[in-house]
Design a protein around this motif. Sequence first.
Motif, PDB file in Angstrom:
ATOM      1  N   CYS A   1      73.271  67.061  31.481  1.00  0.00           N
ATOM      2  CA  CYS A   1      72.619  68.253  32.025  1.00  0.00           C
ATOM      3  C   CYS A   1      73.591  69.011  32.916  1.00  0.00           C
ATOM      4  CB  CYS A   1      71.353  67.893  32.796  1.00  0.00           C
ATOM      5  SG  CYS A   1      71.615  66.811  34.224  1.00  0.00           S
TER       6      CYS A   1
ATOM      7  N   SER B   1      71.100  78.787  36.219  1.00  0.00           N
ATOM      8  CA  SER B   1      70.502  78.308  34.974  1.00  0.00           C
ATOM      9  C   SER B   1      70.724  76.808  34.820  1.00  0.00           C
ATOM     10  CB  SER B   1      71.107  79.041  33.769  1.00  0.00           C
ATOM     11  OG  SER B   1      72.494  78.764  33.680  1.00  0.00           O
TER      12      SER B   1
ATOM     13  N   GLY C   1      71.264  73.732  31.705  1.00  0.00           N
ATOM     14  CA  GLY C   1      71.536  73.429  30.307  1.00  0.00           C
ATOM     15  C   GLY C   1      71.318  71.947  30.074  1.00  0.00           C
TER      16      GLY C   1
ATOM     17  N   ALA D   1      69.214  70.604  22.275  1.00  0.00           N
ATOM     18  CA  ALA D   1      69.892  71.293  23.374  1.00  0.00           C
ATOM     19  C   ALA D   1      69.029  72.452  23.841  1.00  0.00           C
ATOM     20  CB  ALA D   1      71.266  71.791  22.933  1.00  0.00           C
TER      21      ALA D   1
ATOM     22  N   TYR E   1      68.705  75.797  27.099  1.00  0.00           N
ATOM     23  CA  TYR E   1      69.280  76.569  28.209  1.00  0.00           C
ATOM     24  C   TYR E   1      68.180  77.463  28.763  1.00  0.00           C
ATOM     25  CZ  TYR E   1      71.811  80.480  30.399  1.00  0.00           C
ATOM     26  OH  TYR E   1      72.250  81.460  31.264  1.00  0.00           O
TER      27      TYR E   1
ATOM     28  N   GLU F   1      75.912  78.189  25.469  1.00  0.00           N
ATOM     29  CA  GLU F   1      75.271  78.238  26.778  1.00  0.00           C
ATOM     30  C   GLU F   1      75.225  76.888  27.473  1.00  0.00           C
ATOM     31  OE1 GLU F   1      71.674  79.810  25.343  1.00  0.00           O
ATOM     32  OE2 GLU F   1      72.237  81.900  25.623  1.00  0.00           O
ATOM     33  N   CYS F   2      75.476  75.806  26.725  1.00  0.00           N
ATOM     34  CA  CYS F   2      75.494  74.473  27.340  1.00  0.00           C
ATOM     35  C   CYS F   2      76.633  73.656  26.736  1.00  0.00           C
ATOM     36  CB  CYS F   2      74.150  73.769  27.172  1.00  0.00           C
ATOM     37  SG  CYS F   2      73.430  73.879  25.525  1.00  0.00           S
TER      38      CYS F   2
END
Length: 253
Positions: free
Chosen positions: A6, A12, A14, A31, A33, A251-252
């Motif tokens: 994580c 934010s 993710g 996954a 986000y 994004e992650c």
Amino acid sequence: MRVAGCDLGKASVGFVVATVSDDGKVEVEGAGYKLHEGDPLGLFETWYLENDIASCAALAATGVYADELCAPVMLLPEDSCQEAALEFSTDLEGALNLVSIGARGYGVLSRKPAGRDGNGAGPKYHYQYLENDKCSSGTGENIQKIADRFGLDIEDADKAALASGEGIPITARCSVFAKSEMTHFANQGKPTGELFKGYFGSVARNTHSLLARNRVDGPIYLMGGPSRITSFRQAFEERLGEPVQVPPLAECF
């Protein structure tokens, strides 16, 4: 075995759950986000329970709120996580530049082949990581706050910027001064779309300046929430003179 990771960032979160096979192959099981709006641990708790993270063999965490977690969670530095993600991404080979843009700011991880000895011993790649200085920090978070001030979400601010032919240059590197500059022009009645086009162009300029200090010959990849902002990405590509790419799960990543 199942493992989980994580990223509890400033604006934010993710999450990733993956399966590691006996031969070391990693397959992402799921996954996600999401902007946490000040409650990263609440979203973490929901994810933890809904995905049975307690059954995972390991859980790692990174990001500014990772310190709120305790053992057996492993706390890891973000640049090391990015290196590991690149090592496991078999479709991303050779020299490259990974540009990360988050709420706190931006960074560039460059990778180039390392010189091995005659027996082929030693690391395959050499990595170098560089972050922006504090005076230009808060990139993603600042975008969110400025959009909120204009009564827009980031997607609407992006659309307004894309619809504008010209942008109004925002010259300040500091996030506080950039916000003041945007407000000053807005009070003069300048069009909102032109302001955001200029602002996303300013973020692109500052990010490009950092990339220029750490760039190697090879493709450029964008990761992080702002990689979704088309007007920023276009401005960044204009400065580069070439297209950028976005890796899977950017994004992650």
